[in-house]
Design a protein around this motif. Structure first.
Motif, mmCIF file in Angstrom:
data_model
loop_
_atom_site.group_PDB
_atom_site.id
_atom_site.type_symbol
_atom_site.label_atom_id
_atom_site.label_comp_id
_atom_site.label_asym_id
_atom_site.label_seq_id
_atom_site.Cartn_x
_atom_site.Cartn_y
_atom_site.Cartn_z
ATOM 1 N N LEU A 9 37.097 -34.089 -19.155
ATOM 2 C CA LEU A 9 36.860 -34.842 -20.389
ATOM 3 C C LEU A 9 35.569 -34.377 -21.055
ATOM 4 O O LEU A 9 35.538 -34.106 -22.260
ATOM 5 C CB LEU A 9 36.774 -36.345 -20.094
ATOM 6 C CG LEU A 9 36.264 -37.231 -21.240
ATOM 7 C CD1 LEU A 9 37.317 -37.378 -22.330
ATOM 8 C CD2 LEU A 9 35.830 -38.598 -20.723
ATOM 9 N N LEU A 10 34.513 -34.282 -20.279
ATOM 10 C CA LEU A 10 33.199 -33.959 -20.830
ATOM 11 C C LEU A 10 33.115 -32.528 -21.349
ATOM 12 O O LEU A 10 32.373 -32.252 -22.287
ATOM 13 C CB LEU A 10 32.113 -34.209 -19.775
ATOM 14 C CG LEU A 10 31.999 -35.658 -19.266
ATOM 15 C CD1 LEU A 10 30.909 -35.761 -18.216
ATOM 16 C CD2 LEU A 10 31.751 -36.622 -20.408
ATOM 17 N N SER A 11 33.884 -31.627 -20.764
ATOM 18 C CA SER A 11 33.780 -30.226 -21.170
ATOM 19 C C SER A 11 34.825 -29.803 -22.203
ATOM 20 O O SER A 11 34.673 -28.753 -22.828
ATOM 21 C CB SER A 11 33.887 -29.320 -19.947
ATOM 22 O OG SER A 11 35.167 -29.442 -19.357
ATOM 23 N N ASN A 12 35.864 -30.589 -22.397
ATOM 24 C CA ASN A 12 36.945 -30.209 -23.304
ATOM 25 C C ASN A 12 36.778 -30.900 -24.657
ATOM 26 O O ASN A 12 36.931 -32.118 -24.755
ATOM 27 C CB ASN A 12 38.288 -30.584 -22.675
ATOM 28 C CG ASN A 12 39.470 -30.057 -23.452
ATOM 29 O OD1 ASN A 12 39.403 -29.851 -24.654
ATOM 30 N ND2 ASN A 12 40.572 -29.863 -22.760
ATOM 31 N N PRO A 13 36.487 -30.153 -25.723
ATOM 32 C CA PRO A 13 36.246 -30.774 -27.029
ATOM 33 C C PRO A 13 37.469 -31.475 -27.623
ATOM 34 O O PRO A 13 37.321 -32.307 -28.516
ATOM 35 C CB PRO A 13 35.805 -29.608 -27.918
ATOM 36 C CG PRO A 13 36.037 -28.368 -27.158
ATOM 37 C CD PRO A 13 36.300 -28.715 -25.733
ATOM 38 N N SER A 14 38.652 -31.176 -27.136
ATOM 39 C CA SER A 14 39.849 -31.816 -27.698
ATOM 40 C C SER A 14 40.163 -33.166 -27.038
ATOM 41 O O SER A 14 41.032 -33.887 -27.509
ATOM 42 C CB SER A 14 41.059 -30.886 -27.592
ATOM 43 O OG SER A 14 41.387 -30.664 -26.243
ATOM 44 N N LEU A 15 39.453 -33.501 -25.957
ATOM 45 C CA LEU A 15 39.653 -34.792 -25.289
ATOM 46 C C LEU A 15 38.587 -35.781 -25.741
ATOM 47 O O LEU A 15 37.419 -35.414 -25.878
ATOM 48 C CB LEU A 15 39.592 -34.614 -23.768
ATOM 49 C CG LEU A 15 40.643 -33.698 -23.151
ATOM 50 C CD1 LEU A 15 40.400 -33.551 -21.660
ATOM 51 C CD2 LEU A 15 42.044 -34.205 -23.435
ATOM 52 N N HIS A 16 39.010 -37.034 -25.945
ATOM 53 C CA HIS A 16 38.077 -38.050 -26.447
ATOM 54 C C HIS A 16 37.934 -39.251 -25.522
ATOM 55 O O HIS A 16 36.895 -39.885 -25.496
ATOM 56 C CB HIS A 16 38.512 -38.532 -27.821
ATOM 57 C CG HIS A 16 38.695 -37.443 -28.789
ATOM 58 N ND1 HIS A 16 37.664 -36.676 -29.290
ATOM 59 C CD2 HIS A 16 39.823 -36.922 -29.358
ATOM 60 C CE1 HIS A 16 38.123 -35.765 -30.112
ATOM 61 N NE2 HIS A 16 39.444 -35.879 -30.165
ATOM 62 N N CYS A 17 39.006 -39.573 -24.792
ATOM 63 C CA CYS A 17 39.003 -40.767 -23.949
ATOM 64 C C CYS A 17 39.785 -40.490 -22.670
ATOM 65 O O CYS A 17 40.831 -39.841 -22.706
ATOM 66 C CB CYS A 17 39.622 -41.933 -24.717
ATOM 67 S SG CYS A 17 39.618 -43.500 -23.806
ATOM 68 N N LEU A 18 39.263 -40.991 -21.574
ATOM 69 C CA LEU A 18 39.926 -40.862 -20.277
ATOM 70 C C LEU A 18 40.128 -42.259 -19.715
ATOM 71 O O LEU A 18 39.190 -43.059 -19.677
ATOM 72 C CB LEU A 18 39.041 -40.045 -19.326
ATOM 73 C CG LEU A 18 39.481 -39.977 -17.871
ATOM 74 C CD1 LEU A 18 40.800 -39.215 -17.730
ATOM 75 C CD2 LEU A 18 38.385 -39.346 -17.015
ATOM 76 N N GLU A 19 41.346 -42.548 -19.284
ATOM 77 C CA GLU A 19 41.644 -43.817 -18.626
ATOM 78 C C GLU A 19 41.728 -43.556 -17.129
ATOM 79 O O GLU A 19 42.479 -42.692 -16.684
ATOM 80 C CB GLU A 19 42.968 -44.391 -19.115
ATOM 81 C CG GLU A 19 42.943 -44.799 -20.572
ATOM 82 C CD GLU A 19 44.244 -45.400 -21.044
ATOM 83 O OE1 GLU A 19 44.904 -46.122 -20.250
ATOM 84 O OE2 GLU A 19 44.613 -45.156 -22.197
ATOM 85 N N LEU A 20 40.939 -44.291 -16.365
ATOM 86 C CA LEU A 20 40.973 -44.177 -14.906
ATOM 87 C C LEU A 20 41.508 -45.477 -14.335
ATOM 88 O O LEU A 20 41.055 -46.556 -14.686
ATOM 89 C CB LEU A 20 39.577 -43.920 -14.332
ATOM 90 C CG LEU A 20 38.960 -42.550 -14.556
ATOM 91 C CD1 LEU A 20 37.570 -42.487 -13.928
ATOM 92 C CD2 LEU A 20 39.839 -41.458 -13.987
ATOM 93 N N TYR A 21 42.468 -45.359 -13.424
ATOM 94 C CA TYR A 21 43.096 -46.516 -12.776
ATOM 95 C C TYR A 21 42.710 -46.579 -11.330
ATOM 96 O O TYR A 21 42.598 -45.604 -10.659
ATOM 97 C CB TYR A 21 44.614 -46.419 -12.863
ATOM 98 C CG TYR A 21 45.138 -46.516 -14.272
ATOM 99 C CD1 TYR A 21 45.497 -47.743 -14.794
ATOM 100 C CD2 TYR A 21 45.259 -45.384 -15.066
ATOM 101 C CE1 TYR A 21 45.995 -47.835 -16.093
ATOM 102 C CE2 TYR A 21 45.738 -45.472 -16.356
ATOM 103 C CZ TYR A 21 46.111 -46.696 -16.852
ATOM 104 O OH TYR A 21 46.589 -46.784 -18.147
#
Length: 110
Positions: A98-110
């Motif tokens: 998430l932190l390194s990929n500019p195309s990702l904005h939000c990560l959901e962790l379960y």
């Protein structure tokens, strides 16, 4: 990028996760505990933080506005701090992506 833990998460996570997420912080350390989501969002954006929260509002804001800041949305309910720490540790590779990929904005962790 540093993590900024939201008010609904323990301040202890900063020190408990310092080995894998150094320079992270908590909203209380910046007098943001009583501030609005908009103020926290702006602080995270200018401070190059990724917001870690259990609040769906930040995930929705991320969908609307993109990043920065990026958002990690913890979907584990009202879990004790050791369980949240374990969730963060088990998701470290996804968080790094998430932190390194500019195309990702939000990560959901379960």
């Amino acid at each position: 990028m540093k993590l900024l833990f939201d008010q609904n998460l323990s301040r202890k996570l900063v020190s408990r996760l310092a080995d894998i997420f150094p320079d992270s912080s908590h909203v209380q350390f910046h007098q943001l505990a009583e501030k609005t989501d908009t103020e926290i969002w702006k602080f995270a954006k200018t401070g190059d933080f990724c917001i870690v929260t259990q609040d769906a509002d930040f995930a929705e804001r991320s969908r609307l506005y993109g990043s920065p800041p990026k958002v990690i949305w913890l979907r584990c309910g009202n879990a004790p701090t050791p369980e949240i720490e374990a969730l963060m540790r088990s998701g470290v590779e996804a968080i790094q992506e998430l932190l390194s990929n500019p195309s990702l904005h939000c990560l959901e962790l379960y």
